[in-house]
Design an enzyme around this catalytic site. Structure first.
Site, PDB file in Angstrom:
ATOM      1  N   ASP A  83       0.878  -1.169   0.000  1.00 44.24           N
ATOM      2  CA  ASP A  83       0.000   0.000   0.000  1.00 44.24           C
ATOM      3  C   ASP A  83       0.917   1.221   0.000  1.00 44.24           C
ATOM      4  O   ASP A  83       1.519   1.547   1.023  1.00 44.24           O
ATOM      5  CB  ASP A  83      -0.900  -0.016   1.234  1.00 44.24           C
ATOM      6  CG  ASP A  83      -1.783   1.217   1.314  1.00 44.24           C
ATOM      7  OD1 ASP A  83      -2.419   1.558   0.308  1.00 44.24           O
ATOM      8  OD2 ASP A  83      -1.824   1.842   2.393  1.00 44.24           O
ATOM      9  N   GLU A 117      -1.541  -1.783  -4.616  1.00 45.78           N
ATOM     10  CA  GLU A 117      -2.787  -1.048  -4.777  1.00 45.78           C
ATOM     11  C   GLU A 117      -2.584   0.058  -5.804  1.00 45.78           C
ATOM     12  O   GLU A 117      -1.561   0.739  -5.804  1.00 45.78           O
ATOM     13  CB  GLU A 117      -3.229  -0.457  -3.437  1.00 45.78           C
ATOM     14  CG  GLU A 117      -4.643   0.065  -3.456  1.00 45.78           C
ATOM     15  CD  GLU A 117      -5.146   0.393  -2.075  1.00 45.78           C
ATOM     16  OE1 GLU A 117      -6.010  -0.346  -1.574  1.00 45.78           O
ATOM     17  OE2 GLU A 117      -4.676   1.396  -1.501  1.00 45.78           O
ATOM     18  N   ASP A 149      -1.963   1.385   7.401  1.00 43.50           N
ATOM     19  CA  ASP A 149      -1.220   1.212   6.150  1.00 43.50           C
ATOM     20  C   ASP A 149      -0.779  -0.240   5.982  1.00 43.50           C
ATOM     21  O   ASP A 149      -0.856  -0.801   4.889  1.00 43.50           O
ATOM     22  CB  ASP A 149      -0.010   2.149   6.107  1.00 43.50           C
ATOM     23  CG  ASP A 149      -0.423   3.610   6.137  1.00 43.50           C
ATOM     24  OD1 ASP A 149      -1.137   4.033   5.211  1.00 43.50           O
ATOM     25  OD2 ASP A 149      -0.042   4.314   7.081  1.00 43.50           O
TER      26      ASP A 149
END
Length: 161
Positions: free
Chosen positions: A7, A67, A140
């Protein structure tokens, strides 16, 4: 199969590794690469790249998932995020890993059943799906684990074994 989920963020890049057979997942490690906002941006990108190389060298993932960039109202933030993704994609390709990319809504849909879920809902579902007694402490890092779980769910089971 071991999957590394990432991420991306310019201050906090989350990463999460899971071992999976396609239906059951086990957390290997989850963490955050923190950069110093006072450092020049190129140095922060270097920090992220170096640390991702270390994670890959230590844990030997079979595949990775990242992502996609979230398009926000702030174009400057989106550009920085795109630079971080570029570093991550480069390091993963350099390591010879197959890389999948998933939009945030697809990750949320895969875990929570709602593409507009809040980060705390994703964090809760990663805890449930991994059978953890406590949630992953960083949002996160839990988002990165969610990316890895999403990738495991999207792959054919025969490809994982």
């Amino acid at each position: 199969m071991r999957i590394l989920g990432i991420d991306c963020g310019s201050q906090f890049t989350g990463y999460g590794l899971i071992d999976t057979d396609g239906t059951r997942h086990r957390l290997v490690e989850a963490g955050v690469i923190k950069t110093n906002p006072a450092d020049p941006f190129p140095q922060r990108l270097c920090t992220i790249g170096v640390r991702l190389r270390e994670v890959i060298a230590e844990h030997h993932p079979d595949e990775a998932a990242v992502e996609d960039t979230f398009i926000a109202a702030n174009a400057r933030s989106a550009l920085k995020l795109t630079h971080v993704r570029g570093v991550a994609l480069f390091v993963l390709a350099e390591a010879g890993l197959g890389v999948a990319e998933y939009p945030p809504a697809q990750v949320k849909l895969a875990l929570v059943g709602n593409g507009r879920a809040e980060k705390q809902q994703v964090q809760w579902m990663t805890r449930v799906l991994l059978g953890l007694s406590e949630p992953i402490s960083s949002l996160d890092a839990s988002d990165a684990v969610a990316v890895a779980i999403c990738h495991a769910a999207r792959r054919p089971v025969s490809a994982i074994r």
